[in-house]
Design a protein around this motif. Structure first.
Motif, PDB file in Angstrom:
ATOM      1  N   SER A   1      -1.991  20.519  10.244  1.00  0.00           N
ATOM      2  CA  SER A   1      -1.248  21.059  10.119  1.00  0.00           C
ATOM      3  C   SER A   1      -0.701  19.774   8.495  1.00  0.00           C
ATOM      4  O   SER A   1      -0.880  18.314   8.432  1.00  0.00           O
ATOM      5  N   CYS A   2      -0.123  20.634   7.765  1.00  0.00           N
ATOM      6  CA  CYS A   2       0.469  20.121   6.892  1.00  0.00           C
ATOM      7  C   CYS A   2       1.759  20.345   5.644  1.00  0.00           C
ATOM      8  O   CYS A   2       1.670  21.844   5.875  1.00  0.00           O
ATOM      9  N   GLN A   3       3.170  19.922   5.764  1.00  0.00           N
ATOM     10  CA  GLN A   3       4.525  20.314   5.321  1.00  0.00           C
ATOM     11  C   GLN A   3       4.467  19.843   4.603  1.00  0.00           C
ATOM     12  O   GLN A   3       6.270  19.725   4.249  1.00  0.00           O
ATOM     13  N   ASN A   4       4.147  18.879   3.579  1.00  0.00           N
ATOM     14  CA  ASN A   4       5.223  18.132   3.161  1.00  0.00           C
ATOM     15  C   ASN A   4       5.643  17.971   1.761  1.00  0.00           C
ATOM     16  O   ASN A   4       6.328  17.919   0.597  1.00  0.00           O
ATOM     17  N   GLU A   5       5.143  19.501   1.133  1.00  0.00           N
ATOM     18  CA  GLU A   5       4.514  19.876   0.258  1.00  0.00           C
ATOM     19  C   GLU A   5       5.707  21.318  -0.347  1.00  0.00           C
ATOM     20  O   GLU A   5       5.641  21.545   0.536  1.00  0.00           O
ATOM     21  N   ARG A   6       6.059  21.814  -0.928  1.00  0.00           N
ATOM     22  CA  ARG A   6       7.537  22.659  -1.918  1.00  0.00           C
ATOM     23  C   ARG A   6       6.061  24.341  -1.218  1.00  0.00           C
ATOM     24  O   ARG A   6       6.737  25.065  -0.683  1.00  0.00           O
TER      25      ARG A   6
ATOM     26  N   THR B   1      11.009  28.544   3.655  1.00  0.00           N
ATOM     27  CA  THR B   1      10.220  30.073   3.489  1.00  0.00           C
ATOM     28  C   THR B   1       9.383  29.513   4.448  1.00  0.00           C
ATOM     29  O   THR B   1       9.046  27.928   5.173  1.00  0.00           O
ATOM     30  N   ASP B   2       8.254  30.494   4.324  1.00  0.00           N
ATOM     31  CA  ASP B   2       7.119  29.929   5.828  1.00  0.00           C
ATOM     32  C   ASP B   2       6.061  28.942   4.172  1.00  0.00           C
ATOM     33  O   ASP B   2       4.990  29.505   4.368  1.00  0.00           O
ATOM     34  N   SER B   3       6.610  27.515   4.208  1.00  0.00           N
ATOM     35  CA  SER B   3       5.496  27.196   3.032  1.00  0.00           C
ATOM     36  C   SER B   3       4.367  26.116   4.388  1.00  0.00           C
ATOM     37  O   SER B   3       3.851  25.711   3.098  1.00  0.00           O
ATOM     38  N   ALA B   4       4.988  25.578   5.282  1.00  0.00           N
ATOM     39  CA  ALA B   4       4.025  24.933   6.295  1.00  0.00           C
ATOM     40  C   ALA B   4       3.191  25.818   6.327  1.00  0.00           C
ATOM     41  O   ALA B   4       3.184  27.059   6.772  1.00  0.00           O
ATOM     42  N   VAL B   5       0.985  24.928   7.019  1.00  0.00           N
ATOM     43  CA  VAL B   5       0.151  25.160   7.063  1.00  0.00           C
ATOM     44  C   VAL B   5      -0.113  24.382   8.381  1.00  0.00           C
ATOM     45  O   VAL B   5      -0.426  23.278   8.048  1.00  0.00           O
ATOM     46  N   ARG B   6      -1.034  25.287   9.195  1.00  0.00           N
ATOM     47  CA  ARG B   6      -1.287  24.521  10.382  1.00  0.00           C
ATOM     48  C   ARG B   6      -2.521  25.892  10.555  1.00  0.00           C
ATOM     49  O   ARG B   6      -2.845  26.610  10.493  1.00  0.00           O
TER      50      ARG B   6
ATOM     51  N   TYR C   1       0.886  -1.378   0.433  1.00  0.00           N
ATOM     52  CA  TYR C   1       0.189  -0.023   0.154  1.00  0.00           C
ATOM     53  C   TYR C   1       0.928   1.034  -0.291  1.00  0.00           C
ATOM     54  O   TYR C   1       1.814   1.446   0.851  1.00  0.00           O
ATOM     55  N   ASN C   2       0.388   1.978  -0.727  1.00  0.00           N
ATOM     56  CA  ASN C   2       1.075   3.222  -0.285  1.00  0.00           C
ATOM     57  C   ASN C   2       0.556   4.297   0.121  1.00  0.00           C
ATOM     58  O   ASN C   2      -0.040   4.322   0.600  1.00  0.00           O
ATOM     59  N   THR C   3       2.395   5.080   0.881  1.00  0.00           N
ATOM     60  CA  THR C   3       1.094   6.041   2.223  1.00  0.00           C
ATOM     61  C   THR C   3       2.115   7.504   1.848  1.00  0.00           C
ATOM     62  O   THR C   3       2.335   7.791   0.643  1.00  0.00           O
ATOM     63  N   GLU C   4       1.663   8.124   2.298  1.00  0.00           N
ATOM     64  CA  GLU C   4       2.131   9.304   2.814  1.00  0.00           C
ATOM     65  C   GLU C   4       1.762  10.460   3.719  1.00  0.00           C
ATOM     66  O   GLU C   4       0.251  10.591   4.128  1.00  0.00           O
ATOM     67  N   VAL C   5       2.966  10.812   4.170  1.00  0.00           N
ATOM     68  CA  VAL C   5       2.828  11.764   5.668  1.00  0.00           C
ATOM     69  C   VAL C   5       2.739  13.113   4.242  1.00  0.00           C
ATOM     70  O   VAL C   5       3.686  13.794   4.521  1.00  0.00           O
ATOM     71  N   TYR C   6       2.068  13.634   5.796  1.00  0.00           N
ATOM     72  CA  TYR C   6       0.905  15.166   5.950  1.00  0.00           C
ATOM     73  C   TYR C   6       1.592  15.957   6.488  1.00  0.00           C
ATOM     74  O   TYR C   6       2.194  17.687   5.729  1.00  0.00           O
ATOM     75  N   ASP C   7       1.965  15.719   7.829  1.00  0.00           N
ATOM     76  CA  ASP C   7       2.418  16.237   8.328  1.00  0.00           C
ATOM     77  C   ASP C   7       3.375  15.340  10.022  1.00  0.00           C
ATOM     78  O   ASP C   7       2.638  14.174  10.655  1.00  0.00           O
ATOM     79  N   THR C   8       4.850  15.508  10.332  1.00  0.00           N
ATOM     80  CA  THR C   8       5.678  15.018  11.413  1.00  0.00           C
ATOM     81  C   THR C   8       5.846  15.912  12.893  1.00  0.00           C
ATOM     82  O   THR C   8       6.541  16.762  11.623  1.00  0.00           O
ATOM     83  N   SER C   9       5.339  15.876  13.638  1.00  0.00           N
ATOM     84  CA  SER C   9       5.849  17.006  14.877  1.00  0.00           C
ATOM     85  C   SER C   9       7.020  16.294  15.780  1.00  0.00           C
ATOM     86  O   SER C   9       6.701  15.266  16.321  1.00  0.00           O
ATOM     87  N   TYR C  10       8.470  17.211  15.518  1.00  0.00           N
ATOM     88  CA  TYR C  10       9.044  15.755  16.726  1.00  0.00           C
ATOM     89  C   TYR C  10       9.284  16.689  17.494  1.00  0.00           C
ATOM     90  O   TYR C  10       9.023  17.304  17.802  1.00  0.00           O
TER      91      TYR C  10
END
Length: 369
Positions: free
Chosen positions: A269-274, A253-258, A157-166
């Protein structure tokens, strides 16, 4: 073939026949023809999102039909193998092994037929959060993330991680990812709830035993046919710089969105795209999925209250014990194994199957009450 073997083969034949009826093999074959025609359209990839859905559904349907046909062929061959085994001990041993393998695979296929909920056939959106337990909980949350990603990988199965807060020291505070496979929601929805880990903490210099918790939330991915009203006035949108482990910057750049949904307090939140625009679109899709799941749970809560079944959904559901003994146990089904390493490496199918059967029996009891 002796009487016991004949009875076992007959029981498998009965179960497989029931599965074939429930899955409607003829309808599945027609669906493959229709999807194949759609997939061969010259303008298919003009709409990439729709094209991916068509090809994914076609691949899934073809795999389902092949799995059923292969099981039927193996079952037919098994009777011949047992007959040959009457004259040859080695062939009889081979027939016994094939019988055990078929029982396991047909049981697993039977479980899939139990996924008949409104959203069960959807792809899944999984969110994992560390809860009580400090750095151990953050580490546990990351272990669960890897467990589900490994499970997905094992199944192709394909997966896509949208956001990870470490987290600062180790592990993660939260993560959200999508499992892109038909019926992923119905399958993984039984994993929702609080997971508990007991071990000697690798972060405690005195080597003390630590109990930590992590929450798993599973939502169906929204589709264009869903009606999830989101008023722009109910949203607060913040942008920030994407970050990785240890707080290091990923983008300049400030590209991540909450996005915060003010009426419910849901934050995504999502930060996987540029691109900030792409991240906002992905975050909105995640928000809509969470709102859809919230609506589904509210409807279920109303029905449960009317039936007064006393069912508990989303509470503590599984314990992973690494000390003083090795065991993973589901607290709803009582299914357990003594190999936590294999479980954390994604071998959770037996837990999922037991959970689906438990859910179906619980719902049947509630319906008859």
């Amino acid at each position: 073939m002796n009487l016991d073997d004949a009875a076992a083969v007959k029981a498998l034949d009965t179960t497989l026949t029931s599965i074939e009826k429930v899955m409607d093999v003829d309808r599945l074959a027609r669906s493959i023809d229709e999807l194949s025609e759609a997939a061969s359209a010259p303008d298919l990839w003009n709409d990439q999102e729709n094209a991916q859905k068509v090809t994914s559904r076609l691949s899934h349907a073809q795999a389902e039909l092949k799995r059923i046909k292969d099981l039927r062929q193996r079952l037919d061959d098994l009777e011949v193998l047992f007959e040959l085994g009457d004259e040859d001990p080695d062939t009889y041993l081979e027939a016994q092994q094939e019988l055990l393998g078929l029982q396991k695979e047909i049981d697993a296929q039977e479980v899939r037929t139990l996924l008949s909920g409104e959203y069960d056939e959807r792809e899944a959106l999984v969110t994992i959060r560390s809860e009580a337990g400090g750095v151990d909980a953050a580490d546990f949350a990351e272990m669960l993330m890897r467990m589900y990603l490994r499970w997905s990988e094992r199944h192709g199965y394909n997966t896509e991680v949208y956001d990870t807060s470490y987290a600062e020291e180790a592990g993660i505070k939260s993560t959200t990812f999508q499992v892109k496979a038909p019926y992923a929601y119905g399958t993984l929805s039984v994993e929702q709830g609080t997971h508990r880990l007991v071990r000697i903490s690798p972060f405690d210099n005195q080597g003390r035993r630590q109990t930590s918790f992590a929450g798993v939330e599973v939502a169906p991915v929204v589709e264009t046919s869903d009606h999830v009203d989101v008023d722009e006035k109910d949203l607060r949108v913040d942008v920030y710089r994407s970050s990785g482990p240890g707080g290091q910057g990923v983008n300049t750049t400030d590209s991540a969105v909450r996005i915060t949904h003010l009426p419910t307090g849901i934050v995504v939140s999502c930060q996987n795209e540029r691109s900030q625009i792409q991240n906002k679109a992905s975050a909105m899709a995640v928000l809509q999925s969470k709102l859809l799941e919230r609506r589904r749970q509210e409807e279920r809560a109303v029905m449960d209250a009317l039936k007064d079944t006393g069912n508990s959904w989303g509470n503590q559901m599984r314990s992973y014990v690494l000390h003083p003994y090795q065991m993973v146990k589901d607290l709803r089904t009582n299914f357990e194994v003594g190999n936590p390493s294999a479980v954390f490496d994604g071998e959770i199918d037996d837990f999922i199957e037991a959970g689906i059967r438990w859910r179906r029996s619980t719902e049947a009891e509630a319906a008859s009450a």
